[in-house]
Motif scaffolding. Structure first.
Motif, PDB file in Angstrom:
ATOM      1  N   MET A 160       0.853  -1.185   0.000  1.00  0.00           N
ATOM      2  CA  MET A 160       0.000   0.000   0.000  1.00  0.00           C
ATOM      3  C   MET A 160       0.888   1.234   0.000  1.00  0.00           C
ATOM      4  O   MET A 160       2.077   1.162   0.325  1.00  0.00           O
ATOM      5  N   SER A 161       0.312   2.366  -0.373  1.00  0.00           N
ATOM      6  CA  SER A 161       1.100   3.590  -0.445  1.00  0.00           C
ATOM      7  C   SER A 161       1.546   4.034   0.939  1.00  0.00           C
ATOM      8  O   SER A 161       0.922   3.698   1.963  1.00  0.00           O
ATOM      9  N   GLU A 162       2.633   4.799   0.973  1.00  0.00           N
ATOM     10  CA  GLU A 162       3.123   5.327   2.242  1.00  0.00           C
ATOM     11  C   GLU A 162       2.066   6.194   2.928  1.00  0.00           C
ATOM     12  O   GLU A 162       1.868   6.116   4.142  1.00  0.00           O
ATOM     13  N   ALA A 163       1.375   7.016   2.145  1.00  0.00           N
ATOM     14  CA  ALA A 163       0.373   7.911   2.710  1.00  0.00           C
ATOM     15  C   ALA A 163      -0.776   7.130   3.334  1.00  0.00           C
ATOM     16  O   ALA A 163      -1.295   7.497   4.397  1.00  0.00           O
ATOM     17  N   LEU A 164      -1.186   6.045   2.691  1.00  0.00           N
ATOM     18  CA  LEU A 164      -2.263   5.222   3.226  1.00  0.00           C
ATOM     19  C   LEU A 164      -1.833   4.550   4.522  1.00  0.00           C
ATOM     20  O   LEU A 164      -2.572   4.550   5.514  1.00  0.00           O
ATOM     21  N   ALA A 165      -0.633   3.988   4.533  1.00  0.00           N
ATOM     22  CA  ALA A 165      -0.133   3.337   5.742  1.00  0.00           C
ATOM     23  C   ALA A 165      -0.006   4.335   6.884  1.00  0.00           C
ATOM     24  O   ALA A 165      -0.363   4.035   8.025  1.00  0.00           O
ATOM     25  N   LEU A 166       0.484   5.533   6.575  1.00  0.00           N
ATOM     26  CA  LEU A 166       0.650   6.559   7.604  1.00  0.00           C
ATOM     27  C   LEU A 166      -0.685   6.944   8.212  1.00  0.00           C
ATOM     28  O   LEU A 166      -0.808   7.092   9.430  1.00  0.00           O
ATOM     29  N   ALA A 167      -1.705   7.103   7.369  1.00  0.00           N
ATOM     30  CA  ALA A 167      -3.025   7.479   7.865  1.00  0.00           C
ATOM     31  C   ALA A 167      -3.549   6.460   8.863  1.00  0.00           C
ATOM     32  O   ALA A 167      -4.146   6.822   9.884  1.00  0.00           O
ATOM     33  N   ALA A 168      -3.327   5.184   8.578  1.00  0.00           N
ATOM     34  CA  ALA A 168      -3.817   4.142   9.471  1.00  0.00           C
ATOM     35  C   ALA A 168      -2.955   4.001  10.716  1.00  0.00           C
ATOM     36  O   ALA A 168      -3.467   3.886  11.841  1.00  0.00           O
ATOM     37  N   LEU A 169      -1.647   4.015  10.537  1.00  0.00           N
ATOM     38  CA  LEU A 169      -0.752   3.816  11.676  1.00  0.00           C
ATOM     39  C   LEU A 169      -0.835   4.949  12.692  1.00  0.00           C
ATOM     40  O   LEU A 169      -0.545   4.766  13.865  1.00  0.00           O
ATOM     41  N   ASP A 170      -1.254   6.117  12.228  1.00  0.00           N
ATOM     42  CA  ASP A 170      -1.418   7.270  13.109  1.00  0.00           C
ATOM     43  C   ASP A 170      -2.375   6.965  14.249  1.00  0.00           C
ATOM     44  O   ASP A 170      -2.248   7.520  15.342  1.00  0.00           O
ATOM     45  N   VAL A 171      -3.350   6.077  14.016  1.00  0.00           N
ATOM     46  CA  VAL A 171      -4.357   5.766  15.035  1.00  0.00           C
ATOM     47  C   VAL A 171      -4.378   4.271  15.340  1.00  0.00           C
ATOM     48  O   VAL A 171      -5.393   3.714  15.740  1.00  0.00           O
ATOM     49  N   ALA A 172      -3.239   3.616  15.174  1.00  0.00           N
ATOM     50  CA  ALA A 172      -3.185   2.151  15.262  1.00  0.00           C
ATOM     51  C   ALA A 172      -3.632   1.610  16.609  1.00  0.00           C
ATOM     52  O   ALA A 172      -4.164   0.496  16.697  1.00  0.00           O
ATOM     53  N   GLY A 173      -3.448   2.375  17.672  1.00  0.00           N
ATOM     54  CA  GLY A 173      -3.814   1.889  18.998  1.00  0.00           C
ATOM     55  C   GLY A 173      -5.294   1.632  19.152  1.00  0.00           C
ATOM     56  O   GLY A 173      -5.706   0.728  19.901  1.00  0.00           O
ATOM     57  N   ALA A 174      -6.136   2.407  18.461  1.00  0.00           N
ATOM     58  CA  ALA A 174      -7.582   2.323  18.684  1.00  0.00           C
ATOM     59  C   ALA A 174      -8.189   0.996  18.225  1.00  0.00           C
ATOM     60  O   ALA A 174      -8.804   0.286  19.033  1.00  0.00           O
ATOM     61  N   PRO A 175      -8.063   0.626  16.948  1.00  0.00           N
ATOM     62  CA  PRO A 175      -8.663  -0.649  16.535  1.00  0.00           C
ATOM     63  C   PRO A 175      -8.028  -1.855  17.220  1.00  0.00           C
ATOM     64  O   PRO A 175      -8.706  -2.866  17.462  1.00  0.00           O
ATOM     65  N   ALA A 176      -6.748  -1.755  17.546  1.00  0.00           N
ATOM     66  CA  ALA A 176      -6.091  -2.876  18.228  1.00  0.00           C
ATOM     67  C   ALA A 176      -6.640  -3.051  19.637  1.00  0.00           C
ATOM     68  O   ALA A 176      -6.807  -4.185  20.118  1.00  0.00           O
ATOM     69  N   GLN A 177      -6.943  -1.955  20.322  1.00  0.00           N
ATOM     70  CA  GLN A 177      -7.552  -2.066  21.646  1.00  0.00           C
ATOM     71  C   GLN A 177      -8.970  -2.617  21.542  1.00  0.00           C
ATOM     72  O   GLN A 177      -9.413  -3.399  22.394  1.00  0.00           O
ATOM     73  N   VAL A 178      -9.691  -2.219  20.501  1.00  0.00           N
ATOM     74  CA  VAL A 178     -11.028  -2.774  20.279  1.00  0.00           C
ATOM     75  C   VAL A 178     -10.935  -4.284  20.076  1.00  0.00           C
ATOM     76  O   VAL A 178     -11.732  -5.049  20.628  1.00  0.00           O
ATOM     77  N   ALA A 179      -9.955  -4.713  19.301  1.00  0.00           N
ATOM     78  CA  ALA A 179      -9.764  -6.146  19.066  1.00  0.00           C
ATOM     79  C   ALA A 179      -9.527  -6.889  20.372  1.00  0.00           C
ATOM     80  O   ALA A 179      -9.951  -8.044  20.540  1.00  0.00           O
ATOM     81  N   LYS A 180      -8.858  -6.233  21.301  1.00  0.00           N
ATOM     82  CA  LYS A 180      -8.525  -6.866  22.582  1.00  0.00           C
ATOM     83  C   LYS A 180      -9.705  -6.840  23.559  1.00  0.00           C
ATOM     84  O   LYS A 180      -9.899  -7.778  24.340  1.00  0.00           O
ATOM     85  N   LEU A 181     -10.516  -5.785  23.508  1.00  0.00           N
ATOM     86  CA  LEU A 181     -11.560  -5.584  24.516  1.00  0.00           C
ATOM     87  C   LEU A 181     -12.901  -6.208  24.155  1.00  0.00           C
ATOM     88  O   LEU A 181     -13.628  -6.680  25.034  1.00  0.00           O
ATOM     89  N   VAL A 182     -13.264  -6.191  22.885  1.00  0.00           N
ATOM     90  CA  VAL A 182     -14.613  -6.575  22.470  1.00  0.00           C
ATOM     91  C   VAL A 182     -14.751  -8.094  22.373  1.00  0.00           C
ATOM     92  O   VAL A 182     -13.878  -8.774  21.832  1.00  0.00           O
ATOM     93  N   LYS A 183     -15.896  -8.588  22.878  1.00  0.00           N
ATOM     94  CA  LYS A 183     -16.167 -10.025  22.878  1.00  0.00           C
ATOM     95  C   LYS A 183     -17.456 -10.316  22.098  1.00  0.00           C
ATOM     96  O   LYS A 183     -18.300  -9.445  21.921  1.00  0.00           O
ATOM     97  N   PRO A 184     -17.616 -11.559  21.644  1.00  0.00           N
ATOM     98  CA  PRO A 184     -18.822 -11.922  20.896  1.00  0.00           C
ATOM     99  C   PRO A 184     -20.103 -11.615  21.674  1.00  0.00           C
ATOM    100  O   PRO A 184     -20.177 -11.815  22.890  1.00  0.00           O
ATOM    101  N   GLY A 185     -21.103 -11.126  20.938  1.00  0.00           N
ATOM    102  CA  GLY A 185     -22.408 -10.882  21.528  1.00  0.00           C
ATOM    103  C   GLY A 185     -22.574  -9.554  22.232  1.00  0.00           C
ATOM    104  O   GLY A 185     -23.670  -9.233  22.701  1.00  0.00           O
ATOM    105  N   GLN A 186     -21.519  -8.742  22.323  1.00  0.00           N
ATOM    106  CA  GLN A 186     -21.606  -7.482  23.057  1.00  0.00           C
ATOM    107  C   GLN A 186     -22.243  -6.372  22.214  1.00  0.00           C
ATOM    108  O   GLN A 186     -22.281  -6.434  20.994  1.00  0.00           O
ATOM    109  N   LYS A 187     -22.705  -5.346  22.944  1.00  0.00           N
ATOM    110  CA  LYS A 187     -23.191  -4.125  22.320  1.00  0.00           C
ATOM    111  C   LYS A 187     -22.107  -3.061  22.473  1.00  0.00           C
ATOM    112  O   LYS A 187     -21.692  -2.762  23.594  1.00  0.00           O
ATOM    113  N   VAL A 188     -21.672  -2.506  21.347  1.00  0.00           N
ATOM    114  CA  VAL A 188     -20.521  -1.604  21.337  1.00  0.00           C
ATOM    115  C   VAL A 188     -20.881  -0.341  20.550  1.00  0.00           C
ATOM    116  O   VAL A 188     -21.477  -0.430  19.466  1.00  0.00           O
TER     117      VAL A 188
END
Length: 345
Positions: A160-188
């Motif tokens: 992927m382009s550098e600009a695209l990767a940068l845009a995502a990596l800038d906020v990388a902590g957020a979706p990764a924390q969601v992946a760690k916290l959210v469980k099946p069947g929850q309301k989020v």
């Protein structure tokens, strides 16, 4: 060559005895210590809350934004907004590696990386401003920066382009924390669901709750709702003002049939959204504040004031595997990748 502390305390000028992030001034001389990495900087992705505050304070004038950033770096030796306390991250090329890191890092001179530690602790020198990209909080510069031994980074991917990767990596902590916290069947619910971090969090939440859960994206305007709907994912969109907690609560209860949420994630880049994040959550649920516009005093005292026994998490921008998790989202979801390419590049 001088020996340095792995956490960068040797760069702290004032006040003595603190780490580089809370310091008010650090040394941005680019003569590296034995355990530092020198980076030739190409772009600064300024934290959304920080960029918004600076831009609005100077009337959204690009030249005044440059002047304000230059003033901050001149005073502090780093890009740390004195109002929000936050910084952002950078993209650049490895120019020099200290001898104490030989064999301890997989980096080599010439590698292009995105730093995954905040600009609020990174020694930075700006030699020239190239451009200010107002819509994506990015400032292109010529300059140098220092990565400490403890600093984390990601080599830029080749698919992927550098600009695209940068845009995502800038906020990388957020979706990764969601992946760690959210469980099946929850309301989020993701507040600020149409921004960079919000969209990534929505996708990850849908993946984690599965068919028995519910994911809600809260946005301010219809155009933001349309952006979320274009993902073609099972997401309930709520249009409400995140600074108005009762409005948010009532509209959220409408789409959950009166059931409180298990988790909320705050990705909003304006102040006074703490209670909108707390009120819809059930007792012993999780409130995750990724936004750097959050006042943790308001959050703590506000939760106490309404009798909410919730677990509040500070938005740590780092969790193990966060870069890989975030980039994989763009690889998995064609619609989301297209939004990022259209909006953030």
């Amino acid at each position: 060559m001088k020996k340095g502390c792995k956490f960068g305390t040797h760069r702290v000028i004032a006040p003595q005895g603190v780490l580089p992030q809370p310091a008010t001034k650090i040394d941005n001389n680019m003569d590296i210590y034995d355990n530092e990495i020198l980076i030739d900087v190409q772009s600064l992705n300024v934290d959304s809350a920080s960029f918004t505050q600076i831009a609005e304070d100077v009337g959204r004038d690009p030249e005044k934004i440059k002047a304000r950033i230059a003033e901050i770096v001149g005073e502090r030796g780093k890009q740390q907004n004195p109002v929000t306390g936050s910084g952002g991250m950078l993209i650049g090329t490895i120019e020099k590696i200290g001898p104490a890191l030989e064999g301890k890092t997989d980096l080599k001179v010439g590698d292009k990386i995105a730093t995954l530690v905040s600009l609020s602790l990174t020694p930075l020198r700006i030699d020239e401003f190239i451009d200010v990209k107002m819509d994506i909080d990015r400032v292109d510069i010529k300059g140098k920066a220092i990565l400490f031994e403890s600093g984390i980074y990601a080599k830029l991917p080749t698919d992927m382009s550098e600009a695209l990767a940068l845009a995502a990596l800038d906020v990388a902590g957020a979706p990764a924390q969601v992946a760690k916290l959210v469980k099946p069947g929850q309301k989020v619910m993701i507040l600020g669901g149409a921004g960079k971090s919000g969209l990534l969090c929505l996708y990850e939440a849908v993946k984690r709750v599965g068919p028995t859960g519910q994911v809600i994206g809260l946005v301010r305007f219809q155009e933001d709702a349309d952006r979320i709907n274009s993902l073609n994912l099972p997401i309930d969109v709520v249009i409400a003002d995140a600074t108005k907690p009762l409005e948010v609560l009532n509209k959220t209860m409408e789409v959950t049939n009166g059931e409180e949420l298990d988790i909320t994630v705050n990705c909003v880049n304006v102040e006074n959204t703490e209670m909108s994040t707390i009120l819809p959550v059930k007792d012993e649920g999780i409130v995750y504040f990724f936004s750097m516009a959050t006042s943790f005093t308001k959050a703590a005292l506000g939760a106490e004031g309404v009798g909410k026994d919730v677990n509040m998490i500070i938005g740590n921008g780092y969790t193990k595997g966060h870069a890989e998790i975030t980039l994989s989202v763009l690889r998995e979801c064609k619609e989301l990748r297209e939004i990022f390419e259209k909006t953030y590049i």
